[in-house]
Motif scaffolding. Structure first.
Motif, short mmCIF file in Angstrom:
data_model
loop_
_atom_site.label_atom_id
_atom_site.label_comp_id
_atom_site.label_asym_id
_atom_site.label_seq_id
_atom_site.Cartn_x
_atom_site.Cartn_y
_atom_site.Cartn_z
N ALA A 22 19.24 103.91 89.44
CA ALA A 22 19.15 102.45 89.41
C ALA A 22 19.38 101.92 88.00
CB ALA A 22 17.78 101.99 89.95
N CYS A 23 18.79 102.62 87.02
CA CYS A 23 18.99 102.24 85.61
C CYS A 23 20.46 102.40 85.23
CB CYS A 23 18.13 103.12 84.68
SG CYS A 23 16.38 102.81 84.79
N TRP A 24 21.06 103.50 85.66
CA TRP A 24 22.46 103.80 85.32
C TRP A 24 23.39 102.74 85.86
CZ3 TRP A 24 26.54 105.53 88.66
CH2 TRP A 24 27.69 105.99 87.98
N GLU A 26 22.65 99.73 86.85
CA GLU A 26 22.34 98.41 86.27
C GLU A 26 23.03 98.27 84.91
OE1 GLU A 26 18.16 97.78 85.61
OE2 GLU A 26 18.43 95.67 85.06
N PHE A 40 24.54 92.56 91.74
CA PHE A 40 23.32 92.63 92.55
C PHE A 40 23.58 93.42 93.83
CE2 PHE A 40 20.14 91.28 95.56
CZ PHE A 40 19.00 91.10 94.80
N GLN A 43 24.06 97.18 93.06
CA GLN A 43 22.77 97.80 92.74
C GLN A 43 21.91 97.95 93.99
OE1 GLN A 43 20.62 96.29 89.21
NE2 GLN A 43 22.47 95.18 88.72
N LEU A 44 21.95 96.94 94.85
CA LEU A 44 21.15 96.99 96.07
C LEU A 44 21.62 98.13 96.99
CD1 LEU A 44 18.84 95.58 97.58
CD2 LEU A 44 20.55 94.17 98.71
N GLU A 47 20.60 101.48 95.53
CA GLU A 47 19.15 101.63 95.73
C GLU A 47 18.83 102.05 97.16
OE1 GLU A 47 16.81 100.88 93.28
OE2 GLU A 47 15.10 101.28 94.59
N GLU A 48 19.43 101.34 98.12
CA GLU A 48 19.11 101.59 99.54
C GLU A 48 19.61 102.97 99.99
OE1 GLU A 48 17.09 99.84 101.00
OE2 GLU A 48 17.16 97.93 99.95
N PHE A 129 25.91 93.51 102.34
CA PHE A 129 26.33 93.31 100.95
C PHE A 129 27.65 94.00 100.60
CE2 PHE A 129 22.16 91.54 100.38
CZ PHE A 129 22.30 90.65 99.33
#
Lengths: 158, 147
Positions: A22-24, A26, A40, A43-44, A47-48, A129
């Motif tokens: 997630a950091c990478w 972002e 966004f 990233q979402l 993450e999912e 998304f």
């Protein structure tokens, strides 16, 4: 095109690995100047999909149980992302349990909180998304490919 | 690695992506001060106001899940101020929904206050905003929770 680029990284299939990923993504989004709304969405989806691998792809992360530090030991997840013109392609590969997100059932719509169930929300978000979603399993790897469209702005015409 | 069952756009892009051998590597490292913060205040009108800030992703959810469990156990009518939440993923939605269900089961309720547009979009797409009220100001929150 001079604006084309590609990057990749590999993360362990653990909670800590998802946080690092997630950091990478972002930081990469910021470095590459990906517009806020698109960033966004990317990233979402990362993450999912990664959370899904850790929770369901080989770990023992039970519903309503405390989240373990390493849910899916041995599973590794690679993320590749590239821009080509106005398209971003995201490829996520893992060696966990086979999971075809394109075949996962749609979540039923509820109108009352008493009826609503918390499962399946992530799959719905990924589908919404991304503008294209494909799955393949070859050589023991899940390969999920997502497409995103770079928003067209006045600057793109210059 | 590339099967005939995949759509054409996907096959073309994968061939391109793999031919580039992922030439650009980006440093991997944790960002500092990324953790969620929260506060819980009991208001004079009987409502509990929960203020969240940061990213409600997996990391944030691990931190905030026990907070929501406590809210569900101890509070009744709850306003969750979302204005400083910059990211919301399904585990964050889950924490909110599970807490709201527990509150509803004992006659309480929960509303979400003033989410940022990107976060409100997640609430809308997931369908959460059709079962948990999303309001723009405290007046609207009070109208729902106190009447």
């Amino acid at each position: 095109m001079g604006s084309d680029w590609s990057c990749s990284a590999v993360f362990p299939g653990t909670v800590s690995g998802v946080v690092d990923a997630a950091c990478w993504i972002e930081r990469l989004s910021a470095d590459r100047g990906i517009p806020e709304g698109l960033s966004f969405g990317i990233q979402l989806c990362v993450e999912e999909l990664l959370t899904n691998v850790v929770r369901h792809g080989g770990g023992a992360w039970l519903e309503n149980a405390e989240m373990p530090a390493a849910a899916a030991p041995g599973v590794s997840i690679s993320i590749g992302i590239m821009r080509s013109d106005d398209v971003i392609i995201l490829v996520i590969e893992d060696d966990g349990t086979p999971f075809d997100i394109t075949a996962a059932p749609a979540k039923p719509v509820h109108r009352r909180v008493e009826e609503a169930q918390p499962g399946g929300l992530g799959i719905q978000l990924v589908r919404s998304f991304s503008s294209g979603l494909a799955y393949d399993r070859t050589g023991g790897l899940n390969s999920t490919t997502l497409r995103f469209l770079w928003p067209r702005t006045a600057f793109a015409l210059l | 690695m590339i099967s005939a069952g995949m759509p054409a756009w996907c096959q073309q892009q994968l061939v391109f992506l793999r031919s580039h051998q992922f030439v650009q590597q980006v440093a991997i490292g944790r960002m500092e001060e990324r953790e969620m913060e929260w506060s819980i205040v009991d208001l004079e009108n009987g409502l509990a106001k929960v203020t969240l800030s940061g990213r409600m992703d997996l990391q944030g959810s691990m931190l905030i899940d026990p907070v929501f469990a406590g809210i569900a156990a101890e509070k009744s009518r709850v306003v969750v101020d979302m204005s400083d939440v910059t990211f919301l993923a399904s585990l964050g939605l889950r924490a909110i929904l599970v807490s709201c269900k527990a509150l509803a089961a004992k006659g309480g309720n929960l509303v979400l206050l003033n989410p940022q547009p990107v976060v409100e979009n997640v609430l809308n797409i997931s369908g959460i905003s059709s079962i948990i009220p999303v309001v723009a100001d405290m007046g609207a929150a009070e109208t729902i929770l106190l009447t």
